[in-house]
Design a protein around this motif. Structure first.
Motif, mmCIF file in Angstrom:
data_model
loop_
_atom_site.group_PDB
_atom_site.id
_atom_site.type_symbol
_atom_site.label_atom_id
_atom_site.label_comp_id
_atom_site.label_asym_id
_atom_site.label_seq_id
_atom_site.Cartn_x
_atom_site.Cartn_y
_atom_site.Cartn_z
ATOM 1 N N GLN A 141 -47.852 42.188 4.021
ATOM 2 C CA GLN A 141 -47.184 41.729 3.725
ATOM 3 C C GLN A 141 -46.170 42.756 1.840
ATOM 4 O O GLN A 141 -45.001 43.425 1.734
ATOM 5 C CB GLN A 141 -46.622 40.221 3.094
ATOM 6 N N GLU A 142 -47.862 43.208 1.328
ATOM 7 C CA GLU A 142 -47.737 44.151 0.625
ATOM 8 C C GLU A 142 -47.130 45.746 0.618
ATOM 9 O O GLU A 142 -46.536 46.267 -0.371
ATOM 10 C CB GLU A 142 -48.778 44.433 -0.461
ATOM 11 N N ARG A 183 -44.020 33.219 11.686
ATOM 12 C CA ARG A 183 -43.110 33.700 10.718
ATOM 13 C C ARG A 183 -43.573 34.612 9.718
ATOM 14 O O ARG A 183 -41.997 35.248 9.656
ATOM 15 C CB ARG A 183 -42.894 32.533 10.457
ATOM 16 N N ILE A 184 -44.117 35.486 9.171
ATOM 17 C CA ILE A 184 -44.325 36.354 8.588
ATOM 18 C C ILE A 184 -43.556 37.444 9.733
ATOM 19 O O ILE A 184 -42.442 38.379 8.857
ATOM 20 C CB ILE A 184 -45.722 36.988 8.426
ATOM 21 N N CYS A 189 -39.539 41.599 9.559
ATOM 22 C CA CYS A 189 -39.124 42.520 10.884
ATOM 23 C C CYS A 189 -37.348 42.446 10.212
ATOM 24 O O CYS A 189 -36.300 43.145 10.895
ATOM 25 C CB CYS A 189 -38.585 41.520 11.957
ATOM 26 N N LYS A 190 -36.686 41.575 9.586
ATOM 27 C CA LYS A 190 -35.354 41.127 9.583
ATOM 28 C C LYS A 190 -35.437 41.746 7.948
ATOM 29 O O LYS A 190 -34.024 42.462 8.129
ATOM 30 C CB LYS A 190 -35.537 39.591 8.556
ATOM 31 N N ASN A 191 -36.522 42.395 7.360
ATOM 32 C CA ASN A 191 -36.410 43.058 6.196
ATOM 33 C C ASN A 191 -36.033 44.450 6.672
ATOM 34 O O ASN A 191 -35.875 45.396 6.020
ATOM 35 C CB ASN A 191 -37.860 42.866 5.083
ATOM 36 N N LEU A 192 -36.882 44.600 7.294
ATOM 37 C CA LEU A 192 -36.870 45.700 8.581
ATOM 38 C C LEU A 192 -36.206 46.602 9.268
ATOM 39 O O LEU A 192 -35.930 47.794 9.422
ATOM 40 C CB LEU A 192 -38.151 46.490 9.011
ATOM 41 N N LEU A 224 -44.857 29.317 17.107
ATOM 42 C CA LEU A 224 -44.357 30.373 18.058
ATOM 43 C C LEU A 224 -42.833 30.230 18.841
ATOM 44 O O LEU A 224 -42.038 30.554 18.733
ATOM 45 C CB LEU A 224 -44.927 31.242 18.421
ATOM 46 N N PHE A 225 -43.565 29.131 20.282
ATOM 47 C CA PHE A 225 -43.028 28.861 21.049
ATOM 48 C C PHE A 225 -41.671 28.266 20.382
ATOM 49 O O PHE A 225 -40.575 28.377 20.975
ATOM 50 C CB PHE A 225 -43.837 27.705 22.014
#
Length: 563
Positions: A141-142, A183-184, A189-192, A224-225
């Motif tokens: 995350q960092e 979830r991370i 992915c959304k942030n990127l 995840l599922f």
């Protein structure tokens, strides 16, 4: 080095970085030449290293100050760029921590710029850069957070999915992290601005390795599922990987978890059914009974609107299991009578319709009641055993389900009689009285006896009909069932079947019949009582034809038919 430290020089530094980087490379070349002629180069090497460190610090400072928009390479000459060899500087960094992070990113930017100018068809990739890092002193995350802070620097070469996958493989969140790694990943992915489906397409190999090595917390995999439950292809890929690489007990535990924690939409139902069937059809009896118990407990916890969806899944798995287990003898012989009764109850209770006509329930019934016992040789013993099984069967099921829609003719093939031989040979007074006293007016037993008699008669040859009737009439005397009794159900069924399938069908006149007074008396009495759905119209026509024949004889107009 002193000039790099002055404020005046620092202001001009962004426009001169090409020169500094080029000069540094020439100094390195000079150092190589010097080292060939003397061993006393440690002081020079120390100064060169300090120069490099100061140069990189200046690059990082400019990078931070300008939010990544500066510095930029100005040189366009490929030869000069190759001499500067920015990628070599970048690849010399094999460890990243909070102190070196900004240097890493500025070198990434300059290396990308250099790579594009040198060879746009074989440009540098994020995956190559990340794969070179051997030690991460910061979290996943960092790393992404720092990248996003300077995202403007990488507009022409944004962080991509292969690079992200490589970063995860090198710097995966810990198994027991407080947040699901999946979830991370989705959040990052959304942030990127990365496509989730593209990410999961490429993450599958890492996921499979993680499952094999038990690297994920159970609840996180279940989560995840739920997260990918609306993505048909992704759910299929990941649940297939999971189902293939865990033991059956773990798979059923995950099945229960998913059913308890997701909406069970059509996509999830489809793939749960497919994968659970594939793995479960060869399970042991004991294991499946345990899975059924878990499923029953699970259903009680589900929201009312989700229960039909859950039962639909379980029904399909149950049907497939029974179909394999009871049609292949390598499995079927393991089922005891008690096991079969348990499975029949499960099939009825864990069902949307509670319908006994389901193929799986019919297979169980056939095995439970009609399975041939190779120890029994005579047809009488077989039928006695069949009556006993029917008496031991659940009487509520018999009472509430019409056997006409359950019992199939092919199930009775081992119980068909050779008429009249088997009656005369095997059905003596004791045997026949046993059957008459033990059918208990069971709805199914009565129906089965009727079908057995009908099928046996149909199987008989038409040219022997009179002989058959005569011998059966004599047999009635032998077993002392020659006097009509309204409670003599089995005999009445036998006589009505003989009447409808032989006498009516093959007899032209009553005068052509042998002496079968017992049979005729039963027919007339049954007509009078109007029992057992006897076709009264046929009996009336038979009586009327008999009267006409007698009148014709009396008037000497009849034609005589002799045996």
């Amino acid at each position: 080095m002193t000039s790099l430290s002055s404020s005046e020089t620092f202001k001009k530094f962004p426009s001169r970085i090409d020169s500094y980087l080029y000069i540094y490379r020439r100094i390195e070349e000079y150092l190589v030449i010097v080292k060939q002629s003397t061993y006393w180069t440690w002081a020079i090497e120390s100064n060169v290293k300090q120069l490099k460190d100061r140069l990189f610090e200046s690059l990082a400072q400019v990078f931070m100050t300008n939010k990544g928009l500066q510095p930029n390479l100005c040189a366009k000459d490929k030869g000069q760029l190759m001499k500067m060899n920015m990628i070599q500087h970048l690849m010399s960094m094999t460890k990243i921590d909070k102190q070196t992070m900004n240097i890493f990113f500025v070198l990434c930017k300059l290396s990308f710029q250099s790579s594009i100018l040198i060879d746009d068809h074989d440009r540098l990739r994020w995956k190559t850069i990340i794969s070179n890092i051997q030690n991460f002193g910061i979290t996943l995350q960092e790393f992404i957070s720092n990248y996003i802070d300077y995202e403007l620097a990488f507009r022409e070469f944004p962080f991509d999915v292969p690079g992200f996958i490589e970063l995860i493989s090198k710097n995966h969140p810990l198994k027991y992290s407080q947040e699901s790694p999946f979830r991370i990943f989705i959040r990052l992915c959304k942030n990127l601005n990365l496509n989730n489906e593209e990410f999961f397409e490429q993450y599958r190999t890492l996921f499979e390795n993680g499952i094999k090595q038990k690297g994920y917390k159970f609840e996180y995999v279940g989560d995840l599922f739920s997260l990918v439950g609306r993505h048909d292809r992704i759910f299929d890929i990941y649940f297939t990987i999971y189902a293939t690489n865990v033991d059956l007990n773990d798979l059923w535990t995950m099945f229960i978890y998913i059913c308890t924690n997701s909406e069970l939409n059509e996509t999830i139902q489809k793939h749960l059914i497919s994968k659970l069937i594939n793995r479960t059809v060869h399970a042991s009896i004991e294991d499946f009974l345990r899975y059924a118990k878990l499923s029953e407990q699970c259903m009680m916890k589900l929201k009312t609107e989700y229960r039909p969806r859950f039962l639909n899944i379980f029904e399909k798995i149950f049907d497939a299991f029974i179909n394999i287990q009871l049609t292949e003898e390598r499995y079927a012989h393991r089922f005891s009578e008690s096991d079969l009764k348990k499975f029949l109850n499960i099939g009825l209770e864990m069902s949307l319709t509670h319908d006994l006509r389901r193929p799986s329930c019919l297979l169980i019934i056939r095995r439970l009641i009609f399975q041939r016992d190779t120890r029994l040789v005579s047809i009488a013993d077989k039928i006695k055993s069949l009556f006993k099984k029917l008496n031991d069967f659940d009487q509520d099921i018999c009472e509430n389900n019409d056997p006409m829609f359950m019992i199939q003719d092919e199930w009775l093939q081992d119980y068909l009689l050779i008429i009249p031989e088997d009656f005369l040979r095997y059905f003596n007074e004791n045997v026949y009285n046993y059957l008459c006293n033990n059918h208990q007016n069971n709805r199914w037993t009565i129906y089965i006896w009727k079908k057995m008699i009908e099928l046996s008669i149909i199987k008989s040859k038409a040219e022997n009909m009179n002989e058959m009737l005569f011998k059966l009439n004599e047999w009635m005397n032998i077993v002392k069932h020659n006097v009509y009794n309204i409670n003599d159900t089995l005999t009445i069924i036998l006589i009505i079947s003989l009447f409808e399938l032989i006498i009516v069908k093959y007899t032209k006149s009553i005068l052509s019949l042998p002496n079968i007074n017992n049979i005729i008396d039963f027919i007339l009495q049954a007509r009078q009582e109007q029992i057992h759905q006897i076709d009264t119209k046929q009996v009336d026509e038979f009586i009327q034809n008999a009267e006409i024949s007698i009148q014709q004889i009396l008037l000497l107009q009849g034609k005589f038919y002799f045996n």
